[in-house]
Design an enzyme around this catalytic site. Sequence first.
Site, PDB file in Angstrom:
ATOM      1  N   PRO A  35      -3.168   6.129   0.323  1.00 58.06           N
ATOM      2  CA  PRO A  35      -2.883   5.326   1.513  1.00 58.06           C
ATOM      3  C   PRO A  35      -1.661   4.431   1.397  1.00 58.06           C
ATOM      4  CG  PRO A  35      -5.205   5.184   0.933  1.00 58.06           C
ATOM      5  CD  PRO A  35      -4.531   5.944  -0.167  1.00 58.06           C
ATOM      6  N   ASN A  36      -0.958   4.340   2.492  1.00 53.48           N
ATOM      7  CA  ASN A  36       0.169   3.429   2.721  1.00 53.48           C
ATOM      8  C   ASN A  36       1.452   3.818   1.982  1.00 53.48           C
ATOM      9  OD1 ASN A  36      -1.279   1.605   4.454  1.00 53.48           O
ATOM     10  ND2 ASN A  36      -2.369   0.923   2.625  1.00 53.48           N
ATOM     11  N   ARG A  43       8.944  -1.475   3.546  1.00 50.55           N
ATOM     12  CA  ARG A  43       8.511  -2.859   3.301  1.00 50.55           C
ATOM     13  C   ARG A  43       8.316  -3.061   1.810  1.00 50.55           C
ATOM     14  NH1 ARG A  43       3.160  -3.612   5.666  1.00 50.55           N
ATOM     15  NH2 ARG A  43       3.346  -5.564   4.567  1.00 50.55           N
ATOM     16  N   TYR A  48       8.046  -2.303  -4.679  1.00 48.42           N
ATOM     17  CA  TYR A  48       8.001  -0.838  -4.800  1.00 48.42           C
ATOM     18  C   TYR A  48       9.376  -0.164  -4.777  1.00 48.42           C
ATOM     19  CZ  TYR A  48       3.088  -1.734  -3.839  1.00 48.42           C
ATOM     20  OH  TYR A  48       1.805  -2.201  -3.907  1.00 48.42           O
ATOM     21  N   ASN A  99      -0.628   9.519  -7.373  1.00 52.91           N
ATOM     22  CA  ASN A  99      -0.536   8.076  -7.164  1.00 52.91           C
ATOM     23  C   ASN A  99      -1.522   7.778  -6.035  1.00 52.91           C
ATOM     24  OD1 ASN A  99      -0.055   5.456  -6.441  1.00 52.91           O
ATOM     25  ND2 ASN A  99       2.180   5.608  -6.561  1.00 52.91           N
ATOM     26  N   ALA A 102      -4.063   2.203  -3.294  1.00 53.56           N
ATOM     27  CA  ALA A 102      -5.161   1.256  -3.539  1.00 53.56           C
ATOM     28  C   ALA A 102      -6.480   1.962  -3.856  1.00 53.56           C
ATOM     29  CB  ALA A 102      -5.328   0.331  -2.327  1.00 53.56           C
ATOM     30  N   HIS A 105      -8.299   1.800  -7.343  1.00 59.31           N
ATOM     31  CA  HIS A 105      -9.109   0.716  -7.882  1.00 59.31           C
ATOM     32  C   HIS A 105     -10.585   0.787  -7.505  1.00 59.31           C
ATOM     33  CE1 HIS A 105      -5.129  -0.575  -8.865  1.00 59.31           C
ATOM     34  NE2 HIS A 105      -4.788  -0.679  -7.573  1.00 59.31           N
ATOM     35  N   ASP A 112     -14.583  11.590  -9.331  1.00 62.66           N
ATOM     36  CA  ASP A 112     -15.467  12.750  -9.495  1.00 62.66           C
ATOM     37  C   ASP A 112     -14.739  14.056  -9.185  1.00 62.66           C
ATOM     38  OD1 ASP A 112     -17.518  11.122 -10.268  1.00 62.66           O
ATOM     39  OD2 ASP A 112     -18.573  11.166  -8.349  1.00 62.66           O
ATOM     40  N   GLU A 123      -1.755  10.144 -13.799  1.00 61.12           N
ATOM     41  CA  GLU A 123      -1.765   9.053 -12.814  1.00 61.12           C
ATOM     42  C   GLU A 123      -0.424   8.335 -12.867  1.00 61.12           C
ATOM     43  OE1 GLU A 123      -4.451   5.987 -14.066  1.00 61.12           O
ATOM     44  OE2 GLU A 123      -4.406   4.933 -12.138  1.00 61.12           O
ATOM     45  N   HIS A 125       1.961   5.107 -11.120  1.00 62.15           N
ATOM     46  CA  HIS A 125       2.131   3.949 -10.229  1.00 62.15           C
ATOM     47  C   HIS A 125       3.568   3.455 -10.327  1.00 62.15           C
ATOM     48  CE1 HIS A 125      -2.096   3.723  -9.402  1.00 62.15           C
ATOM     49  NE2 HIS A 125      -2.325   3.867 -10.695  1.00 62.15           N
ATOM     50  N   LEU A 126       4.124   3.115  -9.195  1.00 62.89           N
ATOM     51  CA  LEU A 126       5.488   2.578  -9.175  1.00 62.89           C
ATOM     52  C   LEU A 126       5.529   1.207  -9.829  1.00 62.89           C
ATOM     53  CD1 LEU A 126       6.192   3.641  -5.511  1.00 62.89           C
ATOM     54  CD2 LEU A 126       7.430   4.509  -7.519  1.00 62.89           C
ATOM     55  N   SER A 127       4.600   0.348  -9.399  1.00 58.23           N
ATOM     56  CA  SER A 127       4.513  -0.989  -9.988  1.00 58.23           C
ATOM     57  C   SER A 127       3.597  -0.926 -11.210  1.00 58.23           C
ATOM     58  CB  SER A 127       3.946  -1.969  -8.953  1.00 58.23           C
ATOM     59  OG  SER A 127       2.586  -1.628  -8.652  1.00 58.23           O
ATOM     60  N   ARG A 132      -0.346  -7.440 -12.049  1.00 62.16           N
ATOM     61  CA  ARG A 132      -0.521  -7.981 -10.691  1.00 62.16           C
ATOM     62  C   ARG A 132      -1.907  -8.613 -10.538  1.00 62.16           C
ATOM     63  NH1 ARG A 132       1.456  -3.439  -6.648  1.00 62.16           N
ATOM     64  NH2 ARG A 132       1.393  -5.235  -5.209  1.00 62.16           N
ATOM     65  N   ARG A 136      -6.404  -5.231  -9.280  1.00 65.59           N
ATOM     66  CA  ARG A 136      -5.620  -4.003  -9.530  1.00 65.59           C
ATOM     67  C   ARG A 136      -5.706  -3.565 -11.001  1.00 65.59           C
ATOM     68  NH1 ARG A 136      -2.160  -3.297  -4.880  1.00 65.59           N
ATOM     69  NH2 ARG A 136      -1.713  -5.297  -3.921  1.00 65.59           N
TER      70      ARG A 136
HETATM   71  O1  CA2 Z   1       2.320   0.734  -7.744  1.00 62.28           O
HETATM   72  C1  CA2 Z   1       1.798   1.678  -7.160  1.00 62.28           C
HETATM   73  O2  CA2 Z   1       2.301   2.798  -7.086  1.00 62.28           O
HETATM   74  C2  CA2 Z   1       0.468   1.446  -6.420  1.00 62.28           C
HETATM   75  O3  CA2 Z   1      -0.305   2.632  -6.525  1.00 62.28           O
HETATM   76  C3  CA2 Z   1       0.813   1.158  -4.987  1.00 62.28           C
HETATM   77  C4  CA2 Z   1      -0.417   0.802  -4.143  1.00 62.28           C
HETATM   78  C5  CA2 Z   1      -1.199  -0.311  -4.793  1.00 62.28           C
HETATM   79  O4  CA2 Z   1      -2.382  -0.571  -4.043  1.00 62.28           O
HETATM   80  C6  CA2 Z   1      -1.571   0.021  -6.226  1.00 62.28           C
HETATM   81  O5  CA2 Z   1      -2.238  -1.102  -6.778  1.00 62.28           O
HETATM   82  C7  CA2 Z   1      -0.329   0.312  -7.040  1.00 62.28           C
HETATM   83  C8  CA2 Z   1      -0.023   0.324  -2.738  1.00 62.28           C
HETATM   84  C9  CA2 Z   1       0.818   1.253  -1.967  1.00 62.28           C
HETATM   85  C10 CA2 Z   1       1.229   0.562  -0.705  1.00 62.28           C
HETATM   86  O6  CA2 Z   1       2.564   0.922  -0.470  1.00 62.28           O
HETATM   87  C11 CA2 Z   1       3.262   0.206   0.427  1.00 62.28           C
HETATM   88  C12 CA2 Z   1       4.594   0.515   0.528  1.00 62.28           C
HETATM   89  C13 CA2 Z   1       5.378  -0.179   1.406  1.00 62.28           C
HETATM   90  C14 CA2 Z   1       4.849  -1.169   2.200  1.00 62.28           C
HETATM   91  C15 CA2 Z   1       3.513  -1.479   2.096  1.00 62.28           C
HETATM   92  C16 CA2 Z   1       2.721  -0.785   1.210  1.00 62.28           C
END
Ligand code: CA2
Length: 181
Positions: A35-36, A43, A48, A99, A102, A105, A112, A123, A125-127, A132, A136
């Site tokens: 998601p997202n 944003r 990110y 990836n 959210a 978590h 599963d 797996e 993750h960008l961040s 954080r 997370r």
């Molecule tokens: O760091 C990552 O790749 C995450 O998987 C990104 C997730 C976050 O919930 C994980 O803890 C770490 C969030 C992705 C949301 O991406 C957005 C990008 C632009 C604007 C808003 C959200």
Amino acid sequence: RAPAAGRGRAGSHGSIERVSTPAAPRPVVLVLHGPNLNLLGEREPEVYGTATLEDHVACARAAAEARGLDVEDLQSNHEGDLVDAIHAARGRCAAILINPGALTHYAWSLHDALAAFDGPVVEVHLSNPNAREPWRHTSVVAPVAAGSIMGFGGIGYELAIEAIARLIGRASCRERVYSNV
Ligand code: CA2
């Protein structure tokens, strides 16, 4: 007796008929995003980066191509879509790069589904979620992943494909030299 691969053989009238060896199918890496992540580049660039999701998938695809691997990709904001894609990859894809956003978590359904997948899961993750908020710090995907790459931004996709290539035995010669180090 079977003809030598790629060589001609004499047909029943003495003519040479060409026998071509069909190319072996290239292993497929399924690249999944949760998601997202479709909002990347729009944003929160301070967290990110400025690259879009398409940029990251293109990076993974280029790294895979260089190692003789194909990439299929899916981004979904719906947990069930990702579970379905993981099921559909069973017996068909060689590895999964995920990836989960959210869902990382708390989505035990992803845990599963990935546990039932037969190839390696990496797996990404960008961040760095561990640097954080406390919520997370737990990944329900990590226990069923071969490994997790986080905090390196888009470089993580290239690193993940390299890890996958090595795990499924598709590393280049140069990489194999270093695989015992
Ligand atoms: O760091 C990552 O790749 C995450 O998987 C990104 C997730 C976050 O919930 C994980 O803890 C770490 C969030 C992705 C949301 O991406 C957005 C990008 C632009 C604007 C808003 C959200």
